[in-house]
Enzyme design. Structure first.
Site, PDB file in Angstrom:
ATOM      1  N   ASP A  64       0.836  -1.204   0.000  1.00 37.45           N
ATOM      2  CA  ASP A  64       0.000   0.000   0.000  1.00 37.45           C
ATOM      3  C   ASP A  64       0.874   1.258   0.000  1.00 37.45           C
ATOM      4  OD1 ASP A  64      -2.636  -1.432   0.498  1.00 37.45           O
ATOM      5  OD2 ASP A  64      -1.454  -2.090   2.211  1.00 37.45           O
ATOM      6  N   GLU A  73       1.829  -6.351  -5.179  1.00 40.32           N
ATOM      7  CA  GLU A  73       1.473  -5.512  -6.324  1.00 40.32           C
ATOM      8  C   GLU A  73       2.668  -4.722  -6.855  1.00 40.32           C
ATOM      9  OE1 GLU A  73      -2.290  -3.628  -6.395  1.00 40.32           O
ATOM     10  OE2 GLU A  73      -1.541  -1.839  -7.416  1.00 40.32           O
TER      11      GLU A  73
HETATM   12  O1  TRH Z   1       4.569  -6.042   0.652  1.00 42.19           O
HETATM   13  P1  TRH Z   1       3.625  -6.645  -0.292  1.00 42.19           P
HETATM   14  O2  TRH Z   1       3.285  -8.032  -0.024  1.00 42.19           O
HETATM   15  O3  TRH Z   1       2.319  -5.781  -0.371  1.00 42.19           O
HETATM   16  C1  TRH Z   1       1.020  -6.318  -0.482  1.00 42.19           C
HETATM   17  C2  TRH Z   1       0.399  -6.062  -1.788  1.00 42.19           C
HETATM   18  O4  TRH Z   1       0.422  -4.714  -2.134  1.00 42.19           O
HETATM   19  C3  TRH Z   1      -1.041  -6.532  -1.763  1.00 42.19           C
HETATM   20  O5  TRH Z   1      -1.648  -6.268  -2.988  1.00 42.19           O
HETATM   21  C4  TRH Z   1      -1.751  -5.807  -0.668  1.00 42.19           C
HETATM   22  O6  TRH Z   1      -3.058  -6.221  -0.581  1.00 42.19           O
HETATM   23  C5  TRH Z   1      -1.036  -6.102   0.616  1.00 42.19           C
HETATM   24  O7  TRH Z   1       0.313  -5.673   0.518  1.00 42.19           O
HETATM   25  C6  TRH Z   1      -1.694  -5.392   1.741  1.00 42.19           C
HETATM   26  O8  TRH Z   1       4.295  -6.611  -1.763  1.00 42.19           O
HETATM   27  P2  TRH Z   1       4.543  -5.406  -2.777  1.00 42.19           P
HETATM   28  O9  TRH Z   1       3.258  -4.885  -3.309  1.00 42.19           O
HETATM   29  O10 TRH Z   1       5.493  -5.887  -3.758  1.00 42.19           O
HETATM   30  O11 TRH Z   1       5.218  -4.240  -1.929  1.00 42.19           O
HETATM   31  C7  TRH Z   1       6.528  -4.314  -1.477  1.00 42.19           C
HETATM   32  C8  TRH Z   1       7.162  -2.923  -1.535  1.00 42.19           C
HETATM   33  O12 TRH Z   1       8.404  -2.934  -0.856  1.00 42.19           O
HETATM   34  C9  TRH Z   1       7.446  -2.450  -2.956  1.00 42.19           C
HETATM   35  O13 TRH Z   1       7.183  -1.071  -3.071  1.00 42.19           O
HETATM   36  C10 TRH Z   1       8.930  -2.686  -3.110  1.00 42.19           C
HETATM   37  C11 TRH Z   1       9.412  -2.399  -1.714  1.00 42.19           C
HETATM   38  N1  TRH Z   1      10.702  -2.988  -1.348  1.00 42.19           N
HETATM   39  C12 TRH Z   1      11.739  -2.127  -0.998  1.00 42.19           C
HETATM   40  O14 TRH Z   1      11.599  -0.892  -1.084  1.00 42.19           O
HETATM   41  N2  TRH Z   1      12.922  -2.680  -0.595  1.00 42.19           N
HETATM   42  C13 TRH Z   1      13.134  -4.004  -0.536  1.00 42.19           C
HETATM   43  O15 TRH Z   1      14.239  -4.450  -0.157  1.00 42.19           O
HETATM   44  C14 TRH Z   1      12.063  -4.874  -0.915  1.00 42.19           C
HETATM   45  C15 TRH Z   1      12.264  -6.359  -0.881  1.00 42.19           C
HETATM   46  C16 TRH Z   1      10.861  -4.326  -1.307  1.00 42.19           C
END
Ligand code: TRH
Length: 385
Positions: free
Chosen positions: A26, A281
């Site tokens: 989010d 996402e």
């Molecule tokens: O963390 P998530 O599992 O988020 C999920 C999804 O958005 C899902 O749709 C929603 O319903 C739920 O949350 C509540 O996975 P996502 O979407 O990939 O988000 C991870 C974020 O973290 C993304 O912006 C990338 C960031 N990130 C970093 O900045 N540094 C890192 O080292 C890593 C591994 C990720």
């Protein structure tokens, strides 16, 4: 009657409200959108976040103790439902993922003349029905306000996906000097002939099953695991504790833990790896911009609605793949998400690696030809003003 403050010169262009429900998606999406509206479209953005500690993980320059701060030109505010300061609503208000705006703020929106454009930013999906719902209005039951539903998506009748205008250029510049990229991540470049894979997932027994499959296959692989779910399983698989800097090796499989890095540094990791296992996402979209083969661990929903979403994306993404590659991709994605049948599916996926790599490049090039979500959103709001 007009509220005098609504004509105030310091009324921002955008208010974005973000409730951190679970994990980082989010805030990952909202922060990326805020930065694009500000840096690329020159708009003023105020971002309200209810969990600054989670936000700080992907934006380390943020101070979680502050109620208000400016980061990269964006006004970041703590969203404390019980103590929201009285502010004039921006010209456009985004309620991210149906997070429910504070009642007092909605009242202030209704008092504005003209009323702000009110957008509910939805989750990304490749399902067909999304195009029919994108942009639909919903009148407020009692106030003179209308909320519009903005659906990200992959087809022309949707809002598109988030991506910076220069994402492909930055990726290609990095790939011209991969050693510098690995050094920036604090890592040494891969050994000759070694497959490099990043692993960001929701953990569980699938991690062990997949690492076992890598071991059985015998090919040299370097697995890079950012801190978070799945990291403990990976560390234990190679006989390590989950401590900073952990790494281990079994057979030809090297496994290494990484710190959770700033959002742009995570992009760098995706660009440099041969294959990326991503989730949710935002990392799912970033893996597409990385132009590398990827595997999507979709965020599981109680009613299994995520499986329709998974199949819809697979159908779209694999439509132009040769049949064998499409089958291998589909089988592994399903195996990974269900946590069963991982070993044979992994072997089949590896056999299609070259075709999948070429397809990933084509897909990223197609994405780059479309307007981005930030551009589409700004245009949509402009049409409602
Ligand atoms: O963390 P998530 O599992 O988020 C999920 C999804 O958005 C899902 O749709 C929603 O319903 C739920 O949350 C509540 O996975 P996502 O979407 O990939 O988000 C991870 C974020 O973290 C993304 O912006 C990338 C960031 N990130 C970093 O900045 N540094 C890192 O080292 C890593 C591994 C990720």
């Amino acid at each position: 009657m007009n509220s005098p403050s609504c004509v105030s010169v310091d009324r921002p262009d955008w208010d974005i409200f973000c409730a951190v429900v679970d994990n980082y998606g989010d805030i990952g999406v909202c922060w990326r959108l805020a930065r694009q509206l500000s840096a690329e479209l020159g708009m003023s953005v105020r971002l309200w976040v209810d969990d600054l500690a989670s936000f700080a993980r992907l934006c380390p320059s943020l101070a979680p103790s502050l109620d208000a701060q400016s980061i990269e030109g964006i006004e970041v505010r703590r969203w404390d439902a019980a103590a929201l300061p009285a502010v004039t609503p921006a010209k456009q208000v985004i309620e991210a993922f149906a997070c429910n705006l504070p009642e007092g703020f909605v009242q202030a929106m209704a008092a504005c003349q003209p009323a702000p454009v009110w957008i509910n930013l939805e989750y990304l999906s490749a399902e067909d029905w999304v195009g029919g719902c994108h942009g639909l209005p919903s009148p407020h039951p009692s106030l003179p306000l209308r909320k519009h539903f903005f659906f990200p998506g992959f087809r022309d009748n949707t809002g598109g996906v988030l991506g910076e205008a220069d994402v492909s250029a930055r990726r290609e510049a990095q790939l011209a000097d991969p050693a510098a990229g690995w050094a920036a991540l604090g890592l040494t470049p891969p050994l000759a002939g070694e497959l490099t894979v990043s692993l960001f997932c929701y953990g569980g027994e699938r991690v062990d099953a997949w690492l076992d499959a890598l071991l059985a296959h015998g090919e040299p692989v370097h697995v890079l695991v950012p801190d978070g779910r799945g990291a403990a399983e990976a560390a234990h698989w190679c006989g390590q504790w989950l401590a900073p800097g952990w790494q281990g090796q079994r057979g030809a499989v090297r496994v290494q833990g990484l710190p959770f890095v700033e959002q742009r540094e995570y992009d760098r990791l995706l660009w440099l790896c041969d294959l990326n296992l991503v989730r949710g996402e935002d990392s799912f979209v970033r893996a597409q911009w990385a132009a590398r083969p990827f595997v999507w661990h979709i965020y599981p929903q109680d009613d299994c609605a995520h499986l329709d979403k998974l199949r819809a994306f697979l159908a779209l993404y694999a439509a132009e793949l040769p049949a064998a590659s499409a089958a291998a991709l589909t089988d592994f994605w399903l195996a990974w998400n269900h946590g069963v049948g991982i070993e044979p599916a992994w072997r089949a996926l590896l056999a299609e690696r070259a075709a999948l790599a070429e397809h990933a490049r084509r897909w990223a090039a197609q994405l780059a030809q479309r307007d981005t979500l930030a551009v589409n959103l700004a245009r949509f709001c402009e049409s409602l003003l």
